[in-house]
Design a protein around this motif. Sequence first.
Motif, mmCIF file in Angstrom:
data_model
loop_
_atom_site.group_PDB
_atom_site.id
_atom_site.type_symbol
_atom_site.label_atom_id
_atom_site.label_comp_id
_atom_site.label_asym_id
_atom_site.label_seq_id
_atom_site.Cartn_x
_atom_site.Cartn_y
_atom_site.Cartn_z
ATOM 1 N N SER A 115 18.546 0.491 2.273
ATOM 2 C CA SER A 115 18.220 -0.002 0.933
ATOM 3 C C SER A 115 16.718 0.120 0.655
ATOM 4 N N ASP A 116 15.884 -0.219 1.652
ATOM 5 C CA ASP A 116 14.440 -0.146 1.470
ATOM 6 C C ASP A 116 13.959 1.293 1.301
ATOM 7 N N ILE A 117 14.602 2.213 2.021
ATOM 8 C CA ILE A 117 14.208 3.624 1.908
ATOM 9 C C ILE A 117 14.362 4.112 0.472
ATOM 10 N N TRP A 118 15.419 3.655 -0.200
ATOM 11 C CA TRP A 118 15.678 4.098 -1.570
ATOM 12 C C TRP A 118 14.911 3.286 -2.611
ATOM 13 N N LYS A 119 14.655 2.016 -2.307
ATOM 14 C CA LYS A 119 14.063 1.139 -3.318
ATOM 15 C C LYS A 119 12.540 1.043 -3.242
ATOM 16 N N ARG A 120 11.979 1.313 -2.072
ATOM 17 C CA ARG A 120 10.531 1.171 -1.904
ATOM 18 C C ARG A 120 9.895 2.549 -1.742
ATOM 19 N N PRO A 121 9.164 3.004 -2.749
ATOM 20 C CA PRO A 121 8.628 4.371 -2.731
ATOM 21 C C PRO A 121 7.765 4.687 -1.516
ATOM 22 N N TYR A 122 6.974 3.714 -1.040
ATOM 23 C CA TYR A 122 6.104 4.020 0.101
ATOM 24 C C TYR A 122 6.921 4.297 1.354
ATOM 25 N N ILE A 123 8.088 3.636 1.486
ATOM 26 C CA ILE A 123 8.966 3.911 2.623
ATOM 27 C C ILE A 123 9.643 5.259 2.441
ATOM 28 N N THR A 124 10.060 5.556 1.213
ATOM 29 C CA THR A 124 10.673 6.860 0.919
ATOM 30 C C THR A 124 9.721 7.991 1.279
ATOM 31 N N HIS A 183 1.307 7.517 1.580
ATOM 32 C CA HIS A 183 2.057 6.424 2.208
ATOM 33 C C HIS A 183 1.112 5.319 2.671
ATOM 34 N N PHE A 184 0.005 5.712 3.300
ATOM 35 C CA PHE A 184 -0.962 4.740 3.804
ATOM 36 C C PHE A 184 -1.610 3.963 2.656
ATOM 37 N N ILE A 185 -1.874 4.647 1.554
ATOM 38 C CA ILE A 185 -2.440 3.973 0.381
ATOM 39 C C ILE A 185 -1.461 2.947 -0.173
ATOM 40 N N MET A 186 -0.196 3.351 -0.282
ATOM 41 C CA MET A 186 0.801 2.498 -0.921
ATOM 42 C C MET A 186 1.201 1.307 -0.065
ATOM 43 N N VAL A 187 1.006 1.430 1.252
ATOM 44 C CA VAL A 187 1.342 0.319 2.151
ATOM 45 C C VAL A 187 0.423 -0.880 1.936
#
Length: 204
Positions: free
Chosen positions: A110-119, A165-169
């Motif tokens: 669910s997080d992979i699809w809902k959270r862009p930084y994880i995607t 990814h690092f920025i968005m985290v």
Amino acid sequence: MIDTINAAARKVPAWVLYILLILPIPYLFYSAATGGMGVEPINALEREIGELSLKLIIFGLLITPLRKYLKLNLLKFRRAIGVMAFVYVAVHLGIWVVLDMSLRFDQMWSDIWKRPYITIGMVAFVAMIPLAVTSNNLSVRKLGGAAWRKLHKLVYPIAVLGAVHFIMVQKVWEVEPMVYLAVVVALIGTRYVPNIKARLSTSV
């Protein structure tokens, strides 16, 4: 000075770099387990390993400009750096899967699809797999030099995705992640500046 460094580098086997680069991983796990990473050791460990993986990717990108512009030849170490960058990314992902998410696969999906930084992070990891698998002489022979080099140009979008990814985290905007992205873009840009100059000169 550069000639001295190049001569010294030629004497160092590539396997030494593998050993040196693997050492921080057990140290960081030990530090997290013994209270050396603050009140949220899992998050700190996850971030530290992830940041080190991005630094390795950047250093891998840096090798060609160093050779081209400064005549510093560290090309023999590029494969080790790339493979170890993948190892660090895999450990970073493993920390998230096992320690952070406690193997809650439904939640992770669910997080992979809902959270862009994880995607974005997952896309970068998946893109690194074929590079890691083909980082050997047998793959170069099987694919052919041209196809192998074309495949390994995936490192460019991977580096950009890793920096984003690092920025968005981050919870807030921080300077350091932005610097990483700027460095990645600049290093990728050095690959295309000569081509642009060549096209301009031929069109005049």
